[in-house]
Design an enzyme around this catalytic site. Structure first.
Site, PDB file in Angstrom:
ATOM      1  N   ASP A 175       0.762  -1.332  -0.110  1.00 30.52           N
ATOM      2  CA  ASP A 175       0.007  -0.059   0.010  1.00 30.52           C
ATOM      3  C   ASP A 175       0.849   1.240   0.145  1.00 30.52           C
ATOM      4  OD1 ASP A 175      -2.219   1.260  -0.122  1.00 30.52           O
ATOM      5  OD2 ASP A 175      -2.648   1.322   2.306  1.00 30.52           O
ATOM      6  N   ASN A 191     -10.327  -2.767  -5.967  1.00 33.02           N
ATOM      7  CA  ASN A 191      -9.668  -1.905  -6.828  1.00 33.02           C
ATOM      8  C   ASN A 191     -10.288  -1.600  -8.249  1.00 33.02           C
ATOM      9  OD1 ASN A 191      -6.467  -2.945  -5.633  1.00 33.02           O
ATOM     10  ND2 ASN A 191      -7.454  -1.265  -4.780  1.00 33.02           N
TER      11      ASN A 191
END
Ligand code: FPP
Length: 215
Positions: A2, A50
């Site tokens: 991330d 996503n």
């Protein structure tokens, strides 16, 4: 992995530059794992959620997936690293699905190292996939082993430790079934800035933790 977009923003760059740098970090981490004797590395490359990102960003991440499968994976396989993709692979463009089948057919048996790429992956979707597979088989009573065998991660050992970069302290749908006893590490470093020093420090801390598994 991330923090790619925040890394890009910090450097005044467009989001895809963060993913490009993130890809380089991934290549390095595979080497560090080989060096340190870490047999299994699982990376969360693309979540079910996503898919809701801007079309260009999703297309760019797909291209990185192609780069990994088509250009990098054959090299990794030659170096004794098996590459696996875990997730709802049917949702990928057909050419990527073909690359996944191709790389799966080239795995060496008893490879020393494994790279598991979670892509089009969501932990809840994986659990539902397993439940539906069992329903299709008319299963009645299922034990933990029987359930585990129906997960996309079948054959992958449960993670000993989970590292989340980028500062958030949550697992965000990453391996909910498999991480119940994993040791968790949250580091503020954005993924493109993840260094070997940070990695080694986590391994040292991990070695000092006492794992009791509830006993
Ligand atoms: C999370 O950071 C990262 C991603 C959604 C993509 C990860 C992809 C790579 C590291 C490249 C390798 C890719 C493949 C397919 C092998 P973020 O974009 O959520 O960053 P932010 O938290 O700063 O917004």
């Amino acid at each position: 992995m991330d923090g790619n977009r925040r890394w890009a923003q910090t450097h005044g760059l467009p989001p895809h530059k963060g993913h490009e740098r993130g890809f380089e970090t991934l290549r390095k981490v595979v080497d560090w794992c080989k060096e340190k004797g870490v047999q299994h590395l699982v990376v969360y490359a693309f979540s079910t959620e996503n898919r809701g990102r801007a079309e260009e960003e999703v297309a760019y991440i797909m291209d990185l997936g192609r780069k990994l499968l088509r250009d990098e994976s054959p090299k990794l396989v030659r170096q004794g690293v098996s590459v696996h993709v875990i997730g709802d692979v049917k949702r990928f463009p057909v050419d990527i699905q073909e690359m996944i089948h191709d790389i799966q057919s080239k795995q060496v048996s008893n490879a020393a190292h494994h790279l598991w790429v979670a892509a089009s992956y969501g932990g809840r979707a994986e659990i539902l996939h397993a439940v539906n597979a069992l329903l299709n088989k008319n299963a009645s009573l299922v034990d933990e082993e029987g359930f585990t065998n129906e997960l996309w991660t079948s054959g992958m050992p449960d993670p000993d430790l989970v590292i989340r970069t980028g500062g958030e302290q949550r697992l965000s749908n990453f391996l909910p079934w498999q991480t119940v006893y994993s040791e968790l590490f949250f580091v503020p470093t954005y993924w493109p800035d993840f260094t070997k020093e940070v990695f080694e420090d986590i391994l040292t801390q991990y070695a000092q933790r006492e794992r009791r598994y509830g006993k």
